[in-house]
Design an enzyme around this catalytic site. Structure first.
Site, mmCIF file in Angstrom:
data_model
loop_
_atom_site.group_PDB
_atom_site.id
_atom_site.type_symbol
_atom_site.label_atom_id
_atom_site.label_comp_id
_atom_site.label_asym_id
_atom_site.label_seq_id
_atom_site.Cartn_x
_atom_site.Cartn_y
_atom_site.Cartn_z
ATOM 1 N N ASP A 219 0.833 -1.206 0.000
ATOM 2 C CA ASP A 219 0.000 0.000 0.000
ATOM 3 C C ASP A 219 0.869 1.257 0.000
ATOM 4 O O ASP A 219 0.549 2.239 -0.659
ATOM 5 C CB ASP A 219 -0.876 0.052 1.263
ATOM 6 N N ASP A 225 8.124 3.681 8.505
ATOM 7 C CA ASP A 225 7.538 3.535 9.852
ATOM 8 C C ASP A 225 7.015 2.128 10.126
ATOM 9 O O ASP A 225 6.617 1.824 11.247
ATOM 10 C CB ASP A 225 6.473 4.612 10.141
ATOM 11 N N CYS A 365 0.764 4.813 11.812
ATOM 12 C CA CYS A 365 0.179 5.387 10.585
ATOM 13 C C CYS A 365 -1.107 6.170 10.840
ATOM 14 O O CYS A 365 -1.496 7.002 10.021
ATOM 15 C CB CYS A 365 -0.145 4.285 9.581
HETATM 16 O O1 KQY Z 1 1.641 3.283 6.635
HETATM 17 C C1 KQY Z 1 1.014 4.304 6.646
HETATM 18 N N1 KQY Z 1 1.621 5.399 7.085
HETATM 19 C C2 KQY Z 1 -0.342 4.435 6.075
HETATM 20 C C3 KQY Z 1 -0.880 3.240 5.459
HETATM 21 C C4 KQY Z 1 -1.974 3.619 4.515
HETATM 22 C C5 KQY Z 1 -2.636 2.485 3.886
HETATM 23 C C6 KQY Z 1 -3.754 2.914 3.006
HETATM 24 N N2 KQY Z 1 -4.594 1.844 2.636
#
Ligand code: KQY
Length: 375
Positions: A219, A225, A365
């Site tokens: 993704d 992170d 995230c």
């Molecule tokens: O890893 C992240 N910082 C965000 C992940 C977003 C995934 C969207 N489907």
């Protein structure tokens, strides 16, 4: 207030996440083509995460108009709930990257010691490779948060998500080539040009480029992170596996090699703490079937290896909010390793973090720290 010039030219830099926060920001998940079962299980986990963080620092949760009452009803009263449109709820990536300065530069045109960077965003890869097709609301999240806080905004046309960078607050930035050099972000920029943007906006002096992120983190194209983070300057916690047959092994080993052969911006060698990954974990048939299929969002398929790592934790003021996946052995080991690395923090494990992984990320995230005004 929009500011001309770069943050560094006004004396700003991004502090480490382990430095003090005035609050933490989260979005509220609701899209049923990314969060299974109409996002109901995910909302329960977001409530757990927000509640856990709120024991250490104030929390604001932003929810879209149709979800504001639901969020308000589920979240404890001491958590502020603000109405805000969004396409999804990954505030690490759509929220501002906060920067601070200790004193005003004589050349600076404005007062204030905290500001925010509003990066450009393309849903982790644009129309052809991204996670969903319309990100018009996400593009405004950082500006809205800075508006609510009445903080100056540095706008930047370069596409960058907060999950793709980690800093030590002392001049060093960690990132991955897999993400920041991916042609689906800024194909017109060279590695040197991207480094120059990071230096001018994060106020850093040195970028340590790790080749790839976590296996299966498609993704985000390998956000840093999910792979590693700074515990403090000079110390990095790295997702690891001892299983040499796991495709993660090669990725962790190459990151280990780069880190152990690097020095940071202040010339220190880097201590590496290994944090074993869970699993491997895979999306079940039932989980995949719970995600609505449409032509808007990336489809979710049963059998997909989940990009699950414990390194995707959030460091609050005196607490670490750590994913737990129902893998008893590695869950317990992660609590032990992280507690040892953060002896002055309380480590709070969040059961059910799998719900966030199913949608492509984890606790780090979905959070965004706002630093305190430095002394
Ligand atoms: O890893 C992240 N910082 C965000 C992940 C977003 C995934 C969207 N489907």
């Amino acid at each position: 207030m929009d500011i001309e010039g770069t943050p560094a030219s006004h004396g700003f830099y991004m502090p480490g996440e382990f430095e003090p926060h005035s609050q933490s920001w989260l979005g509220w998940p609701d899209r049923s083509d990314n969060w299974r079962n109409n996002a109901v299980p995910a909302q329960c986990v977001f409530v757990k995460v927000a509640s856990a963080i709120s024991k250490f620092e104030p929390v604001t949760v932003c929810a879209s108009a149709s979800q504001w009452s639901n969020a308000r009803n589920q979240l404890p009263e001491h958590i502020r709930v603000v109405e805000m449109s969004m396409n999804d709820s990954w505030f690490r990536d759509t929220g501002p990257t906060f920067v601070v300065r200790k004193s005003r530069f004589t050349t600076s045109t404005f007062e204030g010691k905290v500001a925010g960077i509003d990066w450009n965003f393309n849903s982790w890869g644009g129309i052809d490779n991204g996670c969903y097709l319309d990100w018009s609301h996400d593009l405004l999240v950082a500006q809205k948060i800075l508006g609510i806080e009445k903080l100056p905004r540095f706008s930047q046309s370069v596409i960058l998500e907060g999950g793709s960078i980690h800093v030590d607050g002392e001049g060093t930035c960690l990132t991955t080539e897999e993400c920041l050099l991916n042609k689906n972000r800024n194909p017109h920029l060279s590695k040197v040009q991207i480094e120059d943007v990071l230096k001018a906006y994060l106020g850093i002096k040195k970028v340590i480029w790790l080749p790839r992120g976590l296996y299966g983190d498609d993704d985000t194209n390998g956000h840093i992170d999910n792979l590693c983070c700074f515990v403090k300057p000079g110390v990095v916690m790295l997702s690891w596996t001892d299983d040499e047959t796991d495709p993660q092994y090669e990725r962790s080993a190459e990151a280990f090699s780069v880190l152990s052969n690097s020095t940071d911006a202040l010339g220190r060698s880097i201590e590496i703490i290994k944090l074993h990954i869970p699993g491997p974990l895979y999306m079940t048939e039932e989980e995949a079937n719970g995600v609505l299929t449409d032509n808007e969002a990336k489809p979710r398929l049963a059998g997909t290896r989940l990009a699950a790592s414990y390194a995707n934790f959030y460091i609050a003021n005196g607490g670490v909010i750590l994913p737990q996946f129902g893998d008893q052995k590695w869950d317990e080991e992660a609590i032990r390793v992280v507690s040892q690395a953060f002896p002055n923090h309380e480590v709070v494990g969040i059961e059910g973090a799998r719900e966030i992984v199913l949608a492509g990320g984890n606790i780090h995230c979905i959070t965004q720290q706002q630093p305190t005004i430095p002394k």
